[in-house]
Design a protein around this motif. Structure first.
Motif, PDB file in Angstrom:
ATOM      1  N   LEU A 210      -6.634   1.455   4.750  1.00 45.33           N
ATOM      2  CA  LEU A 210      -7.065   0.371   3.883  1.00 45.33           C
ATOM      3  C   LEU A 210      -8.562   0.147   4.077  1.00 45.33           C
ATOM      4  N   VAL A 211      -9.304   0.261   2.994  1.00 42.34           N
ATOM      5  CA  VAL A 211     -10.764   0.077   3.023  1.00 42.34           C
ATOM      6  C   VAL A 211     -11.074  -1.165   2.198  1.00 42.34           C
ATOM      7  N   ALA A 212     -11.588  -2.210   2.834  1.00 41.58           N
ATOM      8  CA  ALA A 212     -11.902  -3.467   2.155  1.00 41.58           C
ATOM      9  C   ALA A 212     -13.370  -3.787   2.354  1.00 41.58           C
ATOM     10  N   GLY A 213     -14.023  -4.221   1.259  1.00 48.07           N
ATOM     11  CA  GLY A 213     -15.430  -4.569   1.336  1.00 48.07           C
ATOM     12  C   GLY A 213     -16.034  -4.684  -0.050  1.00 48.07           C
ATOM     13  N   PRO A 214     -17.331  -4.890  -0.126  1.00 50.15           N
ATOM     14  CA  PRO A 214     -17.995  -4.958  -1.441  1.00 50.15           C
ATOM     15  C   PRO A 214     -17.961  -3.605  -2.150  1.00 50.15           C
ATOM     16  N   GLY A 215     -18.313  -3.639  -3.422  1.00 45.20           N
ATOM     17  CA  GLY A 215     -18.204  -2.428  -4.240  1.00 45.20           C
ATOM     18  C   GLY A 215     -19.008  -1.260  -3.720  1.00 45.20           C
ATOM     19  N   ARG A 216     -20.201  -1.528  -3.218  1.00 43.86           N
ATOM     20  CA  ARG A 216     -21.041  -0.427  -2.731  1.00 43.86           C
ATOM     21  C   ARG A 216     -20.403   0.247  -1.522  1.00 43.86           C
ATOM     22  N   ALA A 217     -19.859  -0.540  -0.611  1.00 42.14           N
ATOM     23  CA  ALA A 217     -19.202   0.040   0.568  1.00 42.14           C
ATOM     24  C   ALA A 217     -17.970   0.833   0.161  1.00 42.14           C
ATOM     25  N   THR A 235      -3.041  16.201   5.608  1.00 39.06           N
ATOM     26  CA  THR A 235      -2.561  15.276   6.652  1.00 39.06           C
ATOM     27  C   THR A 235      -1.822  14.067   6.093  1.00 39.06           C
ATOM     28  N   ASN A 236      -1.503  14.067   4.790  1.00 39.01           N
ATOM     29  CA  ASN A 236      -0.735  12.977   4.176  1.00 39.01           C
ATOM     30  C   ASN A 236      -1.405  11.617   4.392  1.00 39.01           C
ATOM     31  N   ILE A 237      -2.678  11.551   4.080  1.00 38.99           N
ATOM     32  CA  ILE A 237      -3.433  10.317   4.197  1.00 38.99           C
ATOM     33  C   ILE A 237      -3.609   9.718   2.807  1.00 38.99           C
ATOM     34  N   LEU A 238      -3.369   8.427   2.707  1.00 37.93           N
ATOM     35  CA  LEU A 238      -3.498   7.705   1.440  1.00 37.93           C
ATOM     36  C   LEU A 238      -4.527   6.598   1.635  1.00 37.93           C
ATOM     37  N   VAL A 239      -5.610   6.648   0.883  1.00 35.97           N
ATOM     38  CA  VAL A 239      -6.686   5.673   0.982  1.00 35.97           C
ATOM     39  C   VAL A 239      -6.454   4.581  -0.062  1.00 35.97           C
ATOM     40  N   VAL A 240      -6.470   3.324   0.377  1.00 37.18           N
ATOM     41  CA  VAL A 240      -6.269   2.174  -0.515  1.00 37.18           C
ATOM     42  C   VAL A 240      -7.555   1.353  -0.502  1.00 37.18           C
ATOM     43  N   PRO A 241      -8.424   1.474  -1.505  1.00 40.29           N
ATOM     44  CA  PRO A 241      -9.654   0.678  -1.539  1.00 40.29           C
ATOM     45  C   PRO A 241      -9.409  -0.694  -2.154  1.00 40.29           C
ATOM     46  N   TYR A 242      -9.984  -1.721  -1.528  1.00 43.92           N
ATOM     47  CA  TYR A 242      -9.870  -3.085  -2.054  1.00 43.92           C
ATOM     48  C   TYR A 242     -11.270  -3.680  -2.081  1.00 43.92           C
ATOM     49  N   GLU A 243     -11.756  -3.928  -3.269  1.00 48.86           N
ATOM     50  CA  GLU A 243     -13.112  -4.463  -3.433  1.00 48.86           C
ATOM     51  C   GLU A 243     -13.069  -5.982  -3.340  1.00 48.86           C
ATOM     52  N   THR A 244     -13.861  -6.525  -2.436  1.00 49.96           N
ATOM     53  CA  THR A 244     -13.948  -7.976  -2.265  1.00 49.96           C
ATOM     54  C   THR A 244     -15.068  -8.538  -3.130  1.00 49.96           C
ATOM     55  N   GLY A 245     -15.025  -9.827  -3.336  1.00 50.22           N
ATOM     56  CA  GLY A 245     -16.069 -10.491  -4.111  1.00 50.22           C
ATOM     57  C   GLY A 245     -15.814 -10.526  -5.598  1.00 50.22           C
ATOM     58  N   ILE A 246     -14.672 -10.054  -6.083  1.00 49.60           N
ATOM     59  CA  ILE A 246     -14.335 -10.110  -7.496  1.00 49.60           C
ATOM     60  C   ILE A 246     -12.993 -10.809  -7.644  1.00 49.60           C
ATOM     61  N   ASP A 247     -12.766 -11.397  -8.820  1.00 48.02           N
ATOM     62  CA  ASP A 247     -11.511 -12.100  -9.054  1.00 48.02           C
ATOM     63  C   ASP A 247     -10.487 -11.173  -9.688  1.00 48.02           C
ATOM     64  N   THR A 269     -10.212   8.896  -8.800  1.00 53.16           N
ATOM     65  CA  THR A 269      -9.001   9.480  -9.400  1.00 53.16           C
ATOM     66  C   THR A 269      -8.421  10.607  -8.566  1.00 53.16           C
ATOM     67  N   GLN A 270      -8.781  10.670  -7.315  1.00 54.44           N
ATOM     68  CA  GLN A 270      -8.228  11.686  -6.443  1.00 54.44           C
ATOM     69  C   GLN A 270      -6.772  11.356  -6.102  1.00 54.44           C
ATOM     70  N   PRO A 271      -5.943  12.357  -5.845  1.00 49.00           N
ATOM     71  CA  PRO A 271      -4.518  12.089  -5.553  1.00 49.00           C
ATOM     72  C   PRO A 271      -4.289  11.316  -4.262  1.00 49.00           C
ATOM     73  N   TYR A 272      -5.240  11.309  -3.372  1.00 48.60           N
ATOM     74  CA  TYR A 272      -5.063  10.586  -2.112  1.00 48.60           C
ATOM     75  C   TYR A 272      -5.561   9.142  -2.218  1.00 48.60           C
ATOM     76  N   VAL A 273      -6.033   8.708  -3.383  1.00 48.26           N
ATOM     77  CA  VAL A 273      -6.530   7.348  -3.586  1.00 48.26           C
ATOM     78  C   VAL A 273      -5.471   6.551  -4.332  1.00 48.26           C
ATOM     79  N   ALA A 274      -5.062   5.419  -3.749  1.00 46.65           N
ATOM     80  CA  ALA A 274      -4.086   4.518  -4.364  1.00 46.65           C
ATOM     81  C   ALA A 274      -4.756   3.195  -4.689  1.00 46.65           C
ATOM     82  N   GLU A 275      -4.290   2.514  -5.707  1.00 46.28           N
ATOM     83  CA  GLU A 275      -4.898   1.267  -6.156  1.00 46.28           C
ATOM     84  C   GLU A 275      -3.982   0.103  -5.816  1.00 46.28           C
ATOM     85  N   PRO A 276      -4.507  -0.928  -5.147  1.00 47.70           N
ATOM     86  CA  PRO A 276      -3.664  -2.098  -4.837  1.00 47.70           C
ATOM     87  C   PRO A 276      -3.382  -2.909  -6.105  1.00 47.70           C
TER      88      PRO A 276
END
Length: 294
Positions: A210-217, A235-247, A269-276
């Protein structure tokens, strides 16, 4: 004459000791007026309730248990401090008694009662005795100060462990909450599927990052992951990005990437990227941020 004076002094000392013993073991004399005054004073005080007594007993019991455990921990760290303090007190009291005896001899010589006293030797002995008292007193003070510092350090360590237990329990609760949150997993180039995080971890054997932070990060993290996309896939890794500071409205207005005009960056749009998606992500991220700040 000297013998008579010594015998008289011995008799006086014995008589004073006998009077002190008799007075110490004699029952105190209580008058009727004293009993009445005590009864009148007790009548002014209200009797505490049973509930308040039980609360006080429970509070004092908890405090006494914690104090006893802290003292036991301090004793395990420094087990010989009590013995050292006992030796300091014993040696200091012996030196003090010796100094008093020497000082009495000096006083007798100065008053002319005794003429067989070597004043130089007595002064040296008296300086040694009272110097030893001061020396052992300083040692005891240093040992007591170190004991107080150790007690404070032990209490702080115990409080840190308590806080760590609370933090660990809170993290476990948030892990259970994370398993119930939903994510959109990309199953093909243009299709996604919604599934809980717990299902992806247990059934699909995916390791969630889980990667959380502003859009640039977030963009920098996804670009870095794109460079190692082969390792992520193996390695079956799934990255979940969560951008803070937006509604929620801004989050929902992001392009889906299905049309020509709303194309998304390749690293999103990579297969290892999931959207919360769904509710609960904002509270979960806020709790994680608070824990990280603490």
């Amino acid at each position: 004459m000297t013998k008579l004076r010594s015998v008289a002094q011995l008799i006086v000392v014995l008589a004073a000791s006998a009077i002190a013993v008799v007075h110490g073991f004699a029952p105190p004399s209580i008058s009727v007026s004293t009993i009445q005054d005590n009864a009148r004073q007790r009548s002014h005080y209200s009797r505490p309730s049973i509930i308040s007594l039980q609360e006080k007993k429970s509070d004092t019991g908890i405090e006494s248990k914690s104090n006893v455990s802290n003292k036991l921990l301090v004793e395990t760290v420094a087990p010989f401090r009590g013995l050292r303090l006992f030796l300091y007190a014993s040696f200091a009291s012996g030196a003090f008694v010796g100094g008093l005896i020497t000082a009495s001899g000096v006083a007798a010589a100065l008053s002319g009662v005794r003429d067989d006293v070597d004043m130089n030797t007595e002064y040296i002995n008296m300086a040694i005795d009272f110097g030893a008292v001061a020396f052992f007193g300083v040692l005891a003070k240093i040992d007591l100060d170190n004991g107080a510092k150790l007690t404070v350090a032990v209490e702080e360590k115990i409080e840190q462990k308590k806080q760590q237990k609370k933090t660990t329990s809170a993290m476990r609760e948030r892990e259970q909450l994370l398993k119930n949150l939903n994510i959109n997993v990309r199953v093909s180039q243009d299709a996604t599927k919604t599934a809980p995080v717990g299902v992806m971890q247990e059934n699909a054997k995916q390791h969630i990052i889980l990667v959380a932070g502003p859009g640039r990060a977030i963009r920098d993290a996804l670009r870095g992951a794109q460079l190692n996309k082969v390792n992520f896939a193996m390695t079956n890794i799934l990255v979940v990005p969560y951008e803070t500071g937006i509604d929620a409205a801004d989050r929902a207005s992001k392009p889906a990437g299905g049309g020509f005009g709303d194309a998304r960056p390749a690293y999103e749009t990579q297969p290892y990227v999931a959207e919360p998606v769904g509710d609960g992500w904002e509270e979960f991220i806020a709790a994680e941020m608070d824990t990280a700040a603490d």
